[in-house]
Design a protein around this motif. Structure first.
Motif, PDB file in Angstrom:
ATOM      1  N   PRO A 125      48.186  40.861  35.266  1.00  0.00           N
ATOM      2  CA  PRO A 125      47.624  39.854  36.453  1.00  0.00           C
ATOM      3  C   PRO A 125      48.745  39.630  37.126  1.00  0.00           C
ATOM      4  CG  PRO A 125      46.561  39.251  34.703  1.00  0.00           C
ATOM      5  CD  PRO A 125      48.236  40.240  33.844  1.00  0.00           C
ATOM      6  N   ALA A 126      48.394  39.543  38.211  1.00  0.00           N
ATOM      7  CA  ALA A 126      49.753  39.425  40.028  1.00  0.00           C
ATOM      8  C   ALA A 126      49.089  37.559  40.420  1.00  0.00           C
ATOM      9  CB  ALA A 126      49.384  39.801  40.904  1.00  0.00           C
ATOM     10  N   GLY A 127      50.338  36.888  40.349  1.00  0.00           N
ATOM     11  CA  GLY A 127      49.901  35.801  41.477  1.00  0.00           C
ATOM     12  C   GLY A 127      50.361  34.835  40.033  1.00  0.00           C
ATOM     13  N   THR A 128      50.223  33.511  40.721  1.00  0.00           N
ATOM     14  CA  THR A 128      50.317  32.251  39.971  1.00  0.00           C
ATOM     15  C   THR A 128      48.548  31.561  40.220  1.00  0.00           C
ATOM     16  OG1 THR A 128      51.943  30.630  39.379  1.00  0.00           O
ATOM     17  CG2 THR A 128      51.137  31.085  41.375  1.00  0.00           C
ATOM     18  N   GLY A 129      48.807  30.718  39.049  1.00  0.00           N
ATOM     19  CA  GLY A 129      47.526  29.386  39.400  1.00  0.00           C
ATOM     20  C   GLY A 129      46.308  30.323  40.161  1.00  0.00           C
ATOM     21  N   ALA A 130      45.348  29.396  41.038  1.00  0.00           N
ATOM     22  CA  ALA A 130      44.143  30.367  41.241  1.00  0.00           C
ATOM     23  C   ALA A 130      44.100  32.398  40.800  1.00  0.00           C
ATOM     24  CB  ALA A 130      43.481  29.635  42.066  1.00  0.00           C
ATOM     25  N   SER A 131      45.632  32.536  42.015  1.00  0.00           N
ATOM     26  CA  SER A 131      44.956  33.834  41.400  1.00  0.00           C
ATOM     27  C   SER A 131      46.054  34.599  40.244  1.00  0.00           C
ATOM     28  CB  SER A 131      45.998  34.188  42.855  1.00  0.00           C
ATOM     29  OG  SER A 131      47.635  33.491  42.307  1.00  0.00           O
ATOM     30  N   TRP A 132      46.536  33.904  39.655  1.00  0.00           N
ATOM     31  CA  TRP A 132      46.573  34.061  38.562  1.00  0.00           C
ATOM     32  C   TRP A 132      45.436  34.667  37.671  1.00  0.00           C
ATOM     33  CZ3 TRP A 132      45.641  33.532  33.317  1.00  0.00           C
ATOM     34  CH2 TRP A 132      46.727  34.391  32.664  1.00  0.00           C
ATOM     35  N   LEU A 133      44.742  33.773  37.948  1.00  0.00           N
ATOM     36  CA  LEU A 133      43.492  33.760  36.851  1.00  0.00           C
ATOM     37  C   LEU A 133      42.709  34.605  37.592  1.00  0.00           C
ATOM     38  CD1 LEU A 133      42.160  31.994  34.826  1.00  0.00           C
ATOM     39  CD2 LEU A 133      41.639  29.924  36.782  1.00  0.00           C
ATOM     40  N   ALA A 134      42.184  34.538  38.430  1.00  0.00           N
ATOM     41  CA  ALA A 134      41.361  35.302  39.425  1.00  0.00           C
ATOM     42  C   ALA A 134      41.773  36.871  38.736  1.00  0.00           C
ATOM     43  CB  ALA A 134      40.953  35.365  40.913  1.00  0.00           C
ATOM     44  N   SER A 135      43.424  37.308  38.784  1.00  0.00           N
ATOM     45  CA  SER A 135      43.408  38.647  38.296  1.00  0.00           C
ATOM     46  C   SER A 135      43.023  39.048  37.239  1.00  0.00           C
ATOM     47  CB  SER A 135      44.859  38.934  38.797  1.00  0.00           C
ATOM     48  OG  SER A 135      45.492  40.046  39.013  1.00  0.00           O
ATOM     49  N   ALA A 136      43.430  38.142  36.291  1.00  0.00           N
ATOM     50  CA  ALA A 136      43.399  38.280  34.921  1.00  0.00           C
ATOM     51  C   ALA A 136      41.662  38.876  34.310  1.00  0.00           C
ATOM     52  CB  ALA A 136      43.941  37.170  34.171  1.00  0.00           C
ATOM     53  N   VAL A 137      40.990  37.222  35.517  1.00  0.00           N
ATOM     54  CA  VAL A 137      39.075  37.236  34.860  1.00  0.00           C
ATOM     55  C   VAL A 137      38.459  38.629  35.422  1.00  0.00           C
ATOM     56  CG1 VAL A 137      37.224  36.678  35.928  1.00  0.00           C
ATOM     57  CG2 VAL A 137      38.884  34.704  34.705  1.00  0.00           C
ATOM     58  N   TRP A 138      39.197  39.105  37.006  1.00  0.00           N
ATOM     59  CA  TRP A 138      38.310  40.472  37.351  1.00  0.00           C
ATOM     60  C   TRP A 138      39.215  41.417  36.536  1.00  0.00           C
ATOM     61  CZ3 TRP A 138      34.011  39.706  39.453  1.00  0.00           C
ATOM     62  CH2 TRP A 138      34.283  38.788  40.583  1.00  0.00           C
ATOM     63  N   SER A 139      40.338  41.881  36.528  1.00  0.00           N
ATOM     64  CA  SER A 139      40.986  43.050  35.314  1.00  0.00           C
ATOM     65  C   SER A 139      39.659  42.851  33.863  1.00  0.00           C
ATOM     66  CB  SER A 139      42.340  42.778  35.115  1.00  0.00           C
ATOM     67  OG  SER A 139      42.613  43.072  36.328  1.00  0.00           O
ATOM     68  N   GLU A 140      39.565  41.750  33.243  1.00  0.00           N
ATOM     69  CA  GLU A 140      39.576  41.669  31.919  1.00  0.00           C
ATOM     70  C   GLU A 140      37.359  42.332  32.127  1.00  0.00           C
ATOM     71  OE1 GLU A 140      40.110  42.351  29.371  1.00  0.00           O
ATOM     72  OE2 GLU A 140      42.026  40.604  29.411  1.00  0.00           O
ATOM     73  N   ILE A 141      37.400  41.242  33.136  1.00  0.00           N
ATOM     74  CA  ILE A 141      35.730  42.190  33.947  1.00  0.00           C
ATOM     75  C   ILE A 141      35.581  43.808  33.495  1.00  0.00           C
ATOM     76  CG2 ILE A 141      33.838  42.352  35.612  1.00  0.00           C
ATOM     77  CD1 ILE A 141      34.473  39.159  35.754  1.00  0.00           C
ATOM     78  N   LEU A 142      36.657  43.972  34.873  1.00  0.00           N
ATOM     79  CA  LEU A 142      36.389  45.634  34.729  1.00  0.00           C
ATOM     80  C   LEU A 142      36.799  46.200  33.958  1.00  0.00           C
ATOM     81  CD1 LEU A 142      36.974  48.598  36.267  1.00  0.00           C
ATOM     82  CD2 LEU A 142      39.582  47.053  36.049  1.00  0.00           C
ATOM     83  N   LEU A 143      37.579  45.837  32.516  1.00  0.00           N
ATOM     84  CA  LEU A 143      37.268  46.592  31.530  1.00  0.00           C
ATOM     85  C   LEU A 143      36.612  46.437  30.350  1.00  0.00           C
ATOM     86  CD1 LEU A 143      41.922  45.899  30.262  1.00  0.00           C
ATOM     87  CD2 LEU A 143      40.671  48.048  31.488  1.00  0.00           C
ATOM     88  N   ALA A 144      35.354  45.587  30.973  1.00  0.00           N
ATOM     89  CA  ALA A 144      34.415  45.481  29.596  1.00  0.00           C
ATOM     90  C   ALA A 144      33.236  45.906  30.225  1.00  0.00           C
ATOM     91  CB  ALA A 144      34.112  43.762  30.279  1.00  0.00           C
ATOM     92  N   GLN A 145      33.298  46.076  31.396  1.00  0.00           N
ATOM     93  CA  GLN A 145      32.417  47.109  32.226  1.00  0.00           C
ATOM     94  C   GLN A 145      32.597  48.718  31.872  1.00  0.00           C
ATOM     95  OE1 GLN A 145      32.593  46.289  36.649  1.00  0.00           O
ATOM     96  NE2 GLN A 145      30.422  44.779  36.370  1.00  0.00           N
ATOM     97  N   HIS A 146      33.626  48.698  31.476  1.00  0.00           N
ATOM     98  CA  HIS A 146      34.310  50.638  31.149  1.00  0.00           C
ATOM     99  C   HIS A 146      34.045  50.729  29.502  1.00  0.00           C
ATOM    100  CE1 HIS A 146      35.745  52.491  34.765  1.00  0.00           C
ATOM    101  NE2 HIS A 146      35.415  51.284  35.185  1.00  0.00           N
ATOM    102  N   ASP A 147      34.551  49.640  28.609  1.00  0.00           N
ATOM    103  CA  ASP A 147      34.370  50.161  27.642  1.00  0.00           C
ATOM    104  C   ASP A 147      32.707  49.103  26.598  1.00  0.00           C
ATOM    105  OD1 ASP A 147      34.255  46.906  26.722  1.00  0.00           O
ATOM    106  OD2 ASP A 147      36.604  46.517  26.093  1.00  0.00           O
TER     107      ASP A 147
END
Length: 204
Positions: A125-147
């Motif tokens: 994830p990049a950023g901090t605060g809400a931007s870090w959370l958004a980065s982490a959440v969308w990254s995890e959704i991407l990985l989950a959609q692929h696996d």
């Protein structure tokens, strides 16, 4: 350290980093389980600190140093609403297949692609605060959609619950986040309705 939002519902936790996505949705308030963890800045900061630490532990990383300014609180709530809306779609009806760039593309977050000395690639994830959370959440959704694990993350069928849970059943048929609570309550209501109906004679 624990997934504090999800554990209060006694819901099955998603594996790995996908639990962060589940955790965000489960910050919502449900009367018999707990209050909204994003209701004010103090509780939101406490939740984010714990969730980020738990996410880092799941990935074998050092906990990120995050701050959550007051101006970010609405963005975190909006992120929760967006993800919950995605989970409202039944697993069998969620879009599959490759990303379609020919339609409307919504910018969601930025992230870093990194590689270790053996060439293994990861998303951080990049950023901090809400931007870090958004980065982490969308990254995890991407990985989950692929696996394939994305289809196992669901919302409880209970209309007053809607808690996110991970369906680990063999046939993917689970509908309650906790059978002892929401499941039993639904079965009890259905049983009462059947008894009431059976007690009415023709024309009543």
């Amino acid at each position: 350290m624990s997934w504090m939002a999800t554990e209060r519902f006694e819901a099955r936790t998603a594996p790995g980093g996908l639990a962060l996505v589940q955790e965000l949705v489960n910050t919502h308030g449900v009367t018999r389980f707990g209050a909204d963890l994003l209701a004010d800045l103090t509780t939101a900061r406490h939740w984010l600190s714990g969730a980020a630490g738990q996410w880092a532990q799941a990935h074998g990383l050092e906990p990120p140093e995050l701050s959550l300014p007051a101006t970010d609180l609405d963005a975190v709530r909006e992120l929760r609403t967006a993800v919950k809306g995605m989970l409202e779609i039944p697993p069998g009806e969620r879009s599959t297949g490759p990303f379609d760039a020919s339609g409307v593309v919504l910018p969601r977050a930025q992230a870093h692609l990194v590689a270790d000395e053996r060439g293994r690639v990861a998303i951080l994830p990049a950023g901090t605060g809400a931007s870090w959370l958004a980065s982490a959440v969308w990254s995890e959704i991407l990985l989950a959609q692929h696996d394939g694990s994305w289809s196992h993350l669901k919302l409880c069928r209970g209309p007053r619950c809607r808690t996110a849970f991970y369906d680990a059943s063999r046939n993917g048929s689970a509908v309650w986040h906790n059978v002892r609570t929401c499941g039993n309550m639904a079965n009890l209501r259905a049983s009462r309705a059947r008894r009431k109906g059976a007690g009415q004679g023709p024309g009543e």
